[in-house]
Design an enzyme around this catalytic site. Sequence first.
Site, mmCIF file in Angstrom:
data_model
loop_
_atom_site.group_PDB
_atom_site.id
_atom_site.type_symbol
_atom_site.label_atom_id
_atom_site.label_comp_id
_atom_site.label_asym_id
_atom_site.label_seq_id
_atom_site.Cartn_x
_atom_site.Cartn_y
_atom_site.Cartn_z
ATOM 1 N N SER A 139 29.138 -4.511 2.889
ATOM 2 C CA SER A 139 30.492 -4.086 2.519
ATOM 3 C C SER A 139 30.961 -2.909 3.358
ATOM 4 O O SER A 139 30.159 -2.189 3.963
ATOM 5 C CB SER A 139 30.529 -3.695 1.036
HETATM 6 N N1 SAH Z 1 25.622 -5.351 -1.601
HETATM 7 C C1 SAH Z 1 25.498 -5.964 -0.301
HETATM 8 C C2 SAH Z 1 26.720 -6.765 0.102
HETATM 9 C C3 SAH Z 1 26.530 -8.089 -0.317
HETATM 10 S S1 SAH Z 1 27.526 -9.435 0.185
HETATM 11 C C4 SAH Z 1 25.162 -4.979 0.783
HETATM 12 O O1 SAH Z 1 25.117 -3.788 0.522
HETATM 13 O O2 SAH Z 1 24.887 -5.418 1.906
HETATM 14 C C5 SAH Z 1 27.301 -10.362 -1.300
HETATM 15 C C6 SAH Z 1 25.912 -10.887 -1.550
HETATM 16 O O3 SAH Z 1 25.931 -11.535 -2.816
HETATM 17 C C7 SAH Z 1 25.467 -11.950 -0.538
HETATM 18 O O4 SAH Z 1 24.233 -11.596 0.018
HETATM 19 C C8 SAH Z 1 25.349 -13.218 -1.405
HETATM 20 O O5 SAH Z 1 24.319 -14.087 -0.976
HETATM 21 C C9 SAH Z 1 25.064 -12.632 -2.777
HETATM 22 N N2 SAH Z 1 25.370 -13.509 -3.914
HETATM 23 C C10 SAH Z 1 26.413 -14.372 -4.050
HETATM 24 N N3 SAH Z 1 26.351 -14.978 -5.252
HETATM 25 C C11 SAH Z 1 25.242 -14.493 -5.888
HETATM 26 C C12 SAH Z 1 24.635 -14.741 -7.162
HETATM 27 N N4 SAH Z 1 25.120 -15.650 -8.021
HETATM 28 N N5 SAH Z 1 23.516 -14.067 -7.478
HETATM 29 C C13 SAH Z 1 22.960 -13.157 -6.604
HETATM 30 N N6 SAH Z 1 23.496 -12.890 -5.395
HETATM 31 C C14 SAH Z 1 24.625 -13.541 -5.051
#
Ligand code: SAH
Length: 224
Positions: free
Chosen positions: A68
Amino acid sequence: MNASLERMLHEIQVETADSSAWTGISAIEPAVIDALRQTDRGAFVGDDYRHLAYANRPLPVGFGQTISQPFIVALMTQLLLPRPDATMLEIGTGSCYQAAVLARLVKRVVSIEIIAALAERATKQIAKLAIDNVDIHHGDGYRGWPELAPYDGIIVTACATEIPPPLIEQLKPGARMVIPVGAAYGPQDLLVVEKSLAGVTSSRSVLPVAFVPFKRSADDPALA
Ligand code: SAH
């Protein structure tokens, strides 16, 4: 002093001030800024993007996912009201940058990632950085992580079409969840969801945002 990092922190404060009419927050608190300063974003992006690690921008981290924007990480961290004795749940580990920042401010972070390869990479990365208060689990975060519930705060970093009811259940009375809700690649709102001490839930929108979609393992056998 790392000039690019300090510029990133400055840009975060400028964007925070610019969006204060939406969020009601005019500045990021010193404790959150320090947590960002001490967490090298460069360690959470691949070689191709390392030169952009301190840009106030989201960046690709592989598997179609993103780390993000630093401003959003700062804002969400502050909105969670982190306290030193708190155990927080994160859904969407991704690069693990958000979890690593939060882990500097609270006792423990439990983070769930649905893409096995990302969960594995993040687990190795936090071990390498000797961060010992982040637990990463592979799974569908829709179900939360009941083993350690209820949580002092829940942060969701993928955009859901609704607030997953299990996450509301796993929130402690008096605690907050910060979650983007809306359409995949469409209009989305960053919500602050509060559970009162009486257990009544209310939510308010703080900012229009753009997150990657919240996936469900039930919709994609490859994610189970
Ligand atoms: N917090 C992260 C940004 C993540 S992007 C950082 O600091 O880099 C969003 C993430 O959510 C992705 O890796 C995606 O695979 C995950 N995601 C999407 N749906 C999800 C779910 N149902 N359960 C767990 N993770 C999920």
